[in-house]
Design an enzyme around this catalytic site. Structure first.
Site, mmCIF file in Angstrom:
data_model
loop_
_atom_site.group_PDB
_atom_site.id
_atom_site.type_symbol
_atom_site.label_atom_id
_atom_site.label_comp_id
_atom_site.label_asym_id
_atom_site.label_seq_id
_atom_site.Cartn_x
_atom_site.Cartn_y
_atom_site.Cartn_z
ATOM 1 N N THR A 27 -5.440 2.436 -0.094
ATOM 2 C CA THR A 27 -5.422 1.577 -1.217
ATOM 3 C C THR A 27 -5.773 0.182 -1.159
ATOM 4 O O THR A 27 -6.528 -0.240 -2.008
ATOM 5 C CB THR A 27 -3.967 1.855 -1.948
ATOM 6 O OG1 THR A 27 -3.433 3.417 -2.008
ATOM 7 C CG2 THR A 27 -4.008 1.397 -3.629
ATOM 8 N N ASP A 28 -5.176 -0.412 -0.099
ATOM 9 C CA ASP A 28 -5.462 -1.690 0.259
ATOM 10 C C ASP A 28 -7.122 -1.554 0.635
ATOM 11 O O ASP A 28 -7.792 -2.703 0.050
ATOM 12 C CB ASP A 28 -4.972 -2.166 1.439
ATOM 13 C CG ASP A 28 -3.687 -2.820 1.395
ATOM 14 O OD1 ASP A 28 -3.302 -3.294 -0.031
ATOM 15 O OD2 ASP A 28 -2.612 -2.869 1.839
ATOM 16 N N LEU A 29 -7.542 -0.965 1.338
ATOM 17 C CA LEU A 29 -8.903 -1.066 1.708
ATOM 18 C C LEU A 29 -9.955 -0.684 0.483
ATOM 19 O O LEU A 29 -10.931 -1.203 0.254
ATOM 20 C CB LEU A 29 -9.295 0.027 2.766
ATOM 21 C CG LEU A 29 -8.533 -0.061 4.159
ATOM 22 C CD1 LEU A 29 -8.880 1.070 4.920
ATOM 23 C CD2 LEU A 29 -8.922 -1.514 4.752
ATOM 24 N N ASP A 48 0.813 -1.176 -0.025
ATOM 25 C CA ASP A 48 0.124 -0.181 -0.063
ATOM 26 C C ASP A 48 0.674 1.199 -0.209
ATOM 27 O O ASP A 48 0.573 2.271 -0.835
ATOM 28 C CB ASP A 48 -0.827 0.018 1.178
ATOM 29 C CG ASP A 48 -1.768 1.198 1.209
ATOM 30 O OD1 ASP A 48 -3.021 1.329 1.013
ATOM 31 O OD2 ASP A 48 -1.187 2.521 1.715
#
Length: 375
Positions: free
Chosen positions: A165-167, A137
């Site tokens: 960004t991951d989420l 991320d």
């Protein structure tokens, strides 16, 4: 709906948890002995002894069951294939091509189960010059533009305080999975989803990306200011700071009236948002002189009554005890020893939270019952 979750850390597990909250039977396949990396990403910890896990793990694995399978063994590969044969969805975040070595790639598993929706989450996608790179991320926030617009103008580039960004990749992946499942009702066949952190972060640039494409000028860091709206930033108060988020000319006029300076909203330099954007360097110090005369709570009370968006800046402890958080039942405190306090799924249907009643699983806690649906 059965979901086989071969992912770890955050983006993939976040998608799996969303599907579990929506009612899917999610089986998390983990490495024997250690499990998901985030089980050990503490402190802080939840539980004691062999059941102790990091708080990080609990945030993304609610509602799942866990089995430990060694993918380097023939028996383990056979077990995963058997699970995939009966699954509706498979989520994985291995490096590009890695699962093909074990016959667990999309083409191989969809030969066994043509109805399988196979979702691969990687840093840079299955194709392109960077497809071989591992994705993190922080690195993606840097390379896909987010850090270039985050932070103070004269400071260093900043990442966001959570792995956004991951989420967001987890959320995008979930919507694609649900779309594929809906389409499958007509076609009878699954889809192969290529979910890339890099692609998601570029899409997340939203208005800033559009500003560059349309305006031809590269956005830069502006601290807490907004590139297209003024005043829309943090302002100091008598006892701290507040956020003032004026979204239209009517709100600006009501701000000026509440502050005791109605003539400012009629000034040609400030009467429209384009004018305020062009004259922000004069307007922001002017408003700062107003905001310093009252406390944050006084401003929030005054501007709430006037219909002007204004908020205090709270820390996370204050948020978790906020009356609105409690009234909306966003904070989950079951009191059960195996169920940690958590933040609930933010979606409601018919007034009810879509939240699984199963706690994050212990490693390999369901090895004896993975062949039967969760109850």
């Amino acid at each position: 709906m059965r979901v086989l979750d071969l992912s770890r850390v955050l983006a993939g597990p976040w998608a799996g948890q969303l599907l579990a909250d929506y009612g899917a039977d999610v089986l998390k396949v983990e490495r024997p002995g250690t499990g998901d990396d985030t089980r050990s990403w503490g402190p802080p910890w939840w539980g004691e002894g062999d059941t102790r896990v990091a708080a990080y793990f609990t945030c993304a694995n609610r509602g799942k069951r866990s089995v430990a399978i060694d993918l380097s063994s023939l028996e383990g590969l056979q077990q995963v294939r058997a699970l995939a044969r009966d699954a509706d969805v498979l989520i994985e975040n291995y490096k590009v091509g890695q699962l093909a070595k074990y016959g667990l790639d999309a083409a191989s598993l969809q030969t066994l189960n043509p109805r399988l929706v196979y979702c691969s989450i990687t840093g840079y996608g299955q194709t392109g010059p960077l497809a071989h790179k591992a994705g993190y991320d922080f690195a993606i926030q840097a390379e896909a533009g987010l850090m270039s617009i985050t932070g103070e103008p004269d400071g260093e580039p900043q990442k966001v305080g959570v792995a956004v960004t991951d989420l967001m990749t987890g959320v995008y992946a979930t919507t694609a999975i649900l779309a594929a499942l809906f389409e499958r009702q007509t076609t009878g066949r699954g889809r192969v989803i290529d979910a890339s952190l890099f692609d998601v972060q570029v899409a997340m640039l939203a208005n800033q990306g559009a500003n560059q494409l349309v305006g031809g000028k590269t956005p830069a860091r502006m601290g807490n200011a907004h590139p297209n709206i003024v005043p829309y930033q943090v302002f100091p108060t008598q006892d701290g700071h507040m956020v003032l988020a004026v979204g239209n000319d009517g709100q600006f006029a009501r701000l000026c009236d509440a502050a005791g300076h109605p003539a400012v909203s009629r000034d040609v330099r400030y009467c429209s948002n384009p004018a305020r954007v062009g004259n922000r360097h004069a307007l922001v110090p002017l408003i700062t002189g107003w905001t310093l005369l009252r406390t944050t709570s006084d401003w929030v009370s005054l501007l709430d009554k006037a219909g002007v968006p204004c908020s205090p800046i709270l820390d996370i402890a204050q948020v978790m005890s906020h009356p609105h958080v409690l009234a909306r039942e966003l904070r989950m405190d079951s009191g059960e020893p195996l169920y940690p306090p958590m933040v609930a799924n933010p979606m409601l249907m018919d007034g009810h939270r879509l939240v699984s009643n199963q706690p994050p699983p212990g490693l390999n806690a369901h090895t004896a019952c993975w062949q039967t649906p969760a109850q």
